[in-house]
Design a protein around this motif. Structure first.
Motif, PDB file in Angstrom:
ATOM      1  N   THR A 249       0.851  -1.185   0.000  1.00  0.00           N
ATOM      2  CA  THR A 249       0.000   0.000   0.000  1.00  0.00           C
ATOM      3  C   THR A 249       0.889   1.238   0.000  1.00  0.00           C
ATOM      4  OG1 THR A 249      -1.691  -1.176   1.278  1.00  0.00           O
ATOM      5  CG2 THR A 249      -1.852   1.228   1.180  1.00  0.00           C
ATOM      6  N   PRO A 250       0.856   2.042  -1.060  1.00  0.00           N
ATOM      7  CA  PRO A 250       1.750   3.199  -1.144  1.00  0.00           C
ATOM      8  C   PRO A 250       1.261   4.377  -0.317  1.00  0.00           C
ATOM      9  CG  PRO A 250       0.371   3.085  -3.104  1.00  0.00           C
ATOM     10  CD  PRO A 250       0.052   1.862  -2.288  1.00  0.00           C
ATOM     11  N   VAL A 251       2.212   5.198   0.112  1.00  0.00           N
ATOM     12  CA  VAL A 251       1.892   6.446   0.789  1.00  0.00           C
ATOM     13  C   VAL A 251       1.413   7.450  -0.255  1.00  0.00           C
ATOM     14  CG1 VAL A 251       2.797   8.350   2.165  1.00  0.00           C
ATOM     15  CG2 VAL A 251       3.625   6.011   2.567  1.00  0.00           C
ATOM     16  N   GLU A 252       0.226   8.026  -0.025  1.00  0.00           N
ATOM     17  CA  GLU A 252      -0.364   8.993  -0.954  1.00  0.00           C
ATOM     18  C   GLU A 252      -0.562  10.326  -0.247  1.00  0.00           C
ATOM     19  OE1 GLU A 252      -3.991   7.203  -2.218  1.00  0.00           O
ATOM     20  OE2 GLU A 252      -2.998   5.489  -3.196  1.00  0.00           O
ATOM     21  N   GLU A 253      -0.672  11.389  -1.042  1.00  0.00           N
ATOM     22  CA  GLU A 253      -0.844  12.719  -0.441  1.00  0.00           C
ATOM     23  C   GLU A 253      -2.122  12.804   0.384  1.00  0.00           C
ATOM     24  OE1 GLU A 253       0.482  16.431  -2.038  1.00  0.00           O
ATOM     25  OE2 GLU A 253       0.969  15.470  -3.955  1.00  0.00           O
ATOM     26  N   ALA A 254      -3.142  12.033  -0.014  1.00  0.00           N
ATOM     27  CA  ALA A 254      -4.405  12.058   0.719  1.00  0.00           C
ATOM     28  C   ALA A 254      -4.263  11.516   2.136  1.00  0.00           C
ATOM     29  CB  ALA A 254      -5.454  11.249  -0.037  1.00  0.00           C
ATOM     30  N   HIS A 255      -3.180  10.774   2.403  1.00  0.00           N
ATOM     31  CA  HIS A 255      -2.961  10.203   3.732  1.00  0.00           C
ATOM     32  C   HIS A 255      -2.338  11.197   4.721  1.00  0.00           C
ATOM     33  CE1 HIS A 255      -2.366   6.124   1.447  1.00  0.00           C
ATOM     34  NE2 HIS A 255      -3.637   6.441   1.569  1.00  0.00           N
ATOM     35  N   LEU A 256      -1.883  12.336   4.249  1.00  0.00           N
ATOM     36  CA  LEU A 256      -0.981  13.156   5.044  1.00  0.00           C
ATOM     37  C   LEU A 256      -1.684  14.199   5.910  1.00  0.00           C
ATOM     38  CD1 LEU A 256       1.786  13.808   2.366  1.00  0.00           C
ATOM     39  CD2 LEU A 256       1.500  11.848   3.903  1.00  0.00           C
ATOM     40  N   ASP A 257      -1.100  14.461   7.074  1.00  0.00           N
ATOM     41  CA  ASP A 257      -1.424  15.629   7.888  1.00  0.00           C
ATOM     42  C   ASP A 257      -0.491  16.768   7.485  1.00  0.00           C
ATOM     43  OD1 ASP A 257      -3.575  15.029   9.491  1.00  0.00           O
ATOM     44  OD2 ASP A 257      -2.359  14.167  11.091  1.00  0.00           O
ATOM     45  N   ARG A 258      -0.946  17.980   7.718  1.00  0.00           N
ATOM     46  CA  ARG A 258      -0.104  19.139   7.399  1.00  0.00           C
ATOM     47  C   ARG A 258      -0.085  20.092   8.584  1.00  0.00           C
ATOM     48  NH1 ARG A 258      -2.162  17.193   2.757  1.00  0.00           N
ATOM     49  NH2 ARG A 258      -0.689  16.889   1.049  1.00  0.00           N
ATOM     50  N   PRO A 259       0.748  19.771   9.572  1.00  0.00           N
ATOM     51  CA  PRO A 259       0.879  20.646  10.749  1.00  0.00           C
ATOM     52  C   PRO A 259       1.561  21.959  10.364  1.00  0.00           C
ATOM     53  CG  PRO A 259       2.518  18.902  10.803  1.00  0.00           C
ATOM     54  CD  PRO A 259       1.631  18.598   9.638  1.00  0.00           C
ATOM     55  N   PRO A 260       1.625  22.928  11.294  1.00  0.00           N
ATOM     56  CA  PRO A 260       2.303  24.200  10.997  1.00  0.00           C
ATOM     57  C   PRO A 260       3.744  23.966  10.546  1.00  0.00           C
ATOM     58  CG  PRO A 260       1.090  24.343  13.061  1.00  0.00           C
ATOM     59  CD  PRO A 260       1.035  22.910  12.637  1.00  0.00           C
ATOM     60  N   VAL A 261       4.216  24.849   9.663  1.00  0.00           N
ATOM     61  CA  VAL A 261       5.561  24.731   9.086  1.00  0.00           C
ATOM     62  C   VAL A 261       6.323  26.022   9.351  1.00  0.00           C
ATOM     63  CG1 VAL A 261       6.862  24.581   6.934  1.00  0.00           C
ATOM     64  CG2 VAL A 261       4.895  23.087   7.305  1.00  0.00           C
ATOM     65  N   VAL A 262       7.594  25.885   9.723  1.00  0.00           N
ATOM     66  CA  VAL A 262       8.480  27.039   9.865  1.00  0.00           C
ATOM     67  C   VAL A 262       9.785  26.734   9.137  1.00  0.00           C
ATOM     68  CG1 VAL A 262       7.500  27.821  12.055  1.00  0.00           C
ATOM     69  CG2 VAL A 262       9.380  26.163  12.060  1.00  0.00           C
ATOM     70  N   ARG A 263      10.505  27.777   8.816  1.00  0.00           N
ATOM     71  CA  ARG A 263      11.802  27.618   8.145  1.00  0.00           C
ATOM     72  C   ARG A 263      12.922  27.653   9.177  1.00  0.00           C
ATOM     73  NH1 ARG A 263      11.522  26.339   2.517  1.00  0.00           N
ATOM     74  NH2 ARG A 263       9.384  26.918   1.919  1.00  0.00           N
ATOM     75  N   LEU A 264      13.993  26.980   8.854  1.00  0.00           N
ATOM     76  CA  LEU A 264      15.102  26.807   9.786  1.00  0.00           C
ATOM     77  C   LEU A 264      15.683  28.150  10.230  1.00  0.00           C
ATOM     78  CD1 LEU A 264      16.710  24.539  11.122  1.00  0.00           C
ATOM     79  CD2 LEU A 264      18.252  24.561   9.147  1.00  0.00           C
ATOM     80  N   ASP A 265      15.742  29.131   9.333  1.00  0.00           N
ATOM     81  CA  ASP A 265      16.355  30.416   9.667  1.00  0.00           C
ATOM     82  C   ASP A 265      15.336  31.506   9.985  1.00  0.00           C
ATOM     83  OD1 ASP A 265      19.063  29.598   9.422  1.00  0.00           O
ATOM     84  OD2 ASP A 265      18.830  29.582   7.251  1.00  0.00           O
ATOM     85  N   ASP A 266      14.074  31.118  10.192  1.00  0.00           N
ATOM     86  CA  ASP A 266      13.058  32.095  10.609  1.00  0.00           C
ATOM     87  C   ASP A 266      13.290  32.490  12.067  1.00  0.00           C
ATOM     88  OD1 ASP A 266      11.823  31.987   8.184  1.00  0.00           O
ATOM     89  OD2 ASP A 266      10.151  30.708   8.827  1.00  0.00           O
ATOM     90  N   PRO A 267      12.792  33.687  12.453  1.00  0.00           N
ATOM     91  CA  PRO A 267      12.759  34.007  13.889  1.00  0.00           C
ATOM     92  C   PRO A 267      11.817  33.037  14.597  1.00  0.00           C
ATOM     93  CG  PRO A 267      12.338  35.945  12.538  1.00  0.00           C
ATOM     94  CD  PRO A 267      12.262  34.760  11.617  1.00  0.00           C
ATOM     95  N   LEU A 268      12.058  32.809  15.849  1.00  0.00           N
ATOM     96  CA  LEU A 268      11.213  31.913  16.614  1.00  0.00           C
ATOM     97  C   LEU A 268       9.788  32.460  16.644  1.00  0.00           C
ATOM     98  CD1 LEU A 268      11.625  29.285  18.247  1.00  0.00           C
ATOM     99  CD2 LEU A 268      11.751  30.718  20.294  1.00  0.00           C
ATOM    100  N   PRO A 269       8.790  31.682  16.201  1.00  0.00           N
ATOM    101  CA  PRO A 269       7.414  32.197  16.165  1.00  0.00           C
ATOM    102  C   PRO A 269       6.830  32.325  17.566  1.00  0.00           C
ATOM    103  CG  PRO A 269       7.429  29.869  15.618  1.00  0.00           C
ATOM    104  CD  PRO A 269       8.879  30.290  15.728  1.00  0.00           C
ATOM    105  N   ARG A 270       5.872  33.226  17.691  1.00  0.00           N
ATOM    106  CA  ARG A 270       5.136  33.387  18.942  1.00  0.00           C
ATOM    107  C   ARG A 270       3.822  32.638  18.798  1.00  0.00           C
ATOM    108  NH1 ARG A 270       8.955  34.209  22.265  1.00  0.00           N
ATOM    109  NH2 ARG A 270      10.204  36.095  21.870  1.00  0.00           N
ATOM    110  N   ASP A 271       3.695  31.546  19.495  1.00  0.00           N
ATOM    111  CA  ASP A 271       2.500  30.714  19.367  1.00  0.00           C
ATOM    112  C   ASP A 271       1.915  30.492  20.756  1.00  0.00           C
ATOM    113  OD1 ASP A 271       0.510  28.942  18.835  1.00  0.00           O
ATOM    114  OD2 ASP A 271       1.773  27.409  17.915  1.00  0.00           O
ATOM    115  N   PRO A 272       0.883  31.256  21.080  1.00  0.00           N
ATOM    116  CA  PRO A 272       0.314  31.121  22.427  1.00  0.00           C
ATOM    117  C   PRO A 272      -0.275  29.743  22.689  1.00  0.00           C
ATOM    118  CG  PRO A 272      -1.121  32.449  21.018  1.00  0.00           C
ATOM    119  CD  PRO A 272       0.160  32.261  20.266  1.00  0.00           C
TER     120      PRO A 272
END
Length: 369
Positions: A249-272
């Motif tokens: 059974t192959p992994v398909e895009e429909a199977h995926l979750d998409r949690p928040p994304v940040v970039r490695l060199d971004d400032p640290l986000p403020r997430d209450p």
């Protein structure tokens, strides 16, 4: 490419090794023959190259009845790989690999060049291994030479009888992976005999489950596992057949979750809310994850300072089994899924819950027969 028409092999004592066998193997397809000992798998393969002659019926190879061909000429045009390999002990690896082209009248230099090319293709550097003799090789290396020799005359058909059965499980898995890579390049028409259900599921485009001289089901591995044709097939593939479907059974895009994304060199986000985030590098590839507490009050700096690397990742189209294995290997709560056609770009994550749902839908989408 290969067609069996009502083929029976009956011995003098009345025993039918195969009984009224009819099926086809398409060009470039790999069909794995699986079943208990004595069920007729090897007899089926040996009738293709006339090592065993059928009692009745016809076997057509590219539209021609093999019974009309000279057996020696027929065998020189069919690759044949067996468990014991059968290399000539007094010939070097290069000479062994060049055997069939030489028998077909190809000059020594050209035959050896072809042999060197194939040794390289199966992962044996001809400069290192070409002058060695079979007793100087490991079991896995001898099997590779056997595959190279079978391919040396560029045959359209490859017959394989327990080709990886004589090596330990780790080497066997590696050989299977190498063979899948090789088959993706050369696309031979293959009949593969195996006692190993996992091997049949992993390698076969379709798998034929034998009863006693007959084929009980011939289908894609996913169908055999998800919709066995009857009680016999269900017992043969086992009560854990749903788990075996992880491999097909192959992994398909429909199977995926998409949690928040940040970039490695971004400032640290403020997430209450303190949500965990996936961390990507500058090229959009997964680096790791940012702990839920990283962006809470009192924290500062860049994502890079707080990010935790994570190696658990699989390609889109890889199997659910690969994904589960990666989760267990890295003790991860999720595995990143990447696009291999786009430089490993991040697509989403597969969680245990999503994996379980994908497997249930895979099994549920097939109606038992």
């Amino acid at each position: 490419m290969i067609r069996f028409e009502h083929v029976t092999k009956r011995y003098a004592d009345g025993t039918a090794a195969v009984d009224d066998l009819s099926f086809e193997v398409a060009r470039g397809e790999l069909v794995a023959l699986v079943g208990p000992s004595g069920c007729g798998k090897t007899t089926t393969v040996k009738m293709v190259n006339r090592l065993v002659e059928p009692t009745s019926g016809r076997i057509l190879l590219d539209g021609r009845d093999v019974a009309d061909a000279d057996p020696v000429e027929l065998r020189r045009g069919i690759g044949y790989v067996i468990q014991q390999v059968g290399l000539f002990p007094h010939r070097t690896v290069l000479e062994n690999t060049a055997t069939v082209p030489r028998l077909l009248g190809v000059g020594r230099a050209r035959a050896h060049a072809r042999a060197a090319e194939l040794l390289d293709l199966v992962g044996l550097d001809p400069r290192t291994f070409g002058d060695r003799y079979p007793d100087q090789l490991s079991g896995g290396q001898r099997q590779r030479v056997g595959v190279a020799r079978a391919l040396a005359a560029d045959p359209p058909v490859l017959l394989m009888d327990e080709p990886f059965g004589a090596v330990d499980p780790v080497v066997r898995e590696h050989l299977q992976s190498e063979f899948l890579r090789l088959q993706a390049q050369v696309r031979k028409t293959v009949l593969l005999v195996t006692h190993d259900l996992e091997e049949a599921v992993r390698l076969g485009d379709r798998m034929a489950v034998y009863g006693h001289g007959t084929i009980e089901q011939l289908d894609a591995p996913a169908t055999v596992l998800g919709a066995p044709a009857g009680p016999y097939v269900a017992r043969f593939v086992g009560a854990d057949r749903a788990l075996r479907r992880l491999s097909v059974t192959p992994v398909e895009e429909a199977h995926l979750d998409r949690p928040p994304v940040v970039r490695l060199d971004d400032p640290l986000p403020r997430d209450p809310d303190g949500a965990r985030a996936v961390v990507l590098d500058a090229d959009g590839r997964p680096y790791g994850w940012l702990p839920a507490a990283a962006g809470t009050t009192g924290r500062s700096g860049s994502v890079r300072e707080h990010a935790r690397p994570m190696e658990a990742r699989v390609p889109l189209g890889g199997s659910l089994r690969e994904a589960l294995s990666a989760m267990l290997r890295y003790d991860a709560g999720w595995v990143a899924v990447v696009d291999p056609a786009d430089g490993g770009r991040y697509l989403g994550v597969l969680t245990p819950e999503r994996l379980h749902g994908a497997l249930r839908r895979s099994v549920g989408g097939l109606t038992p027969r």
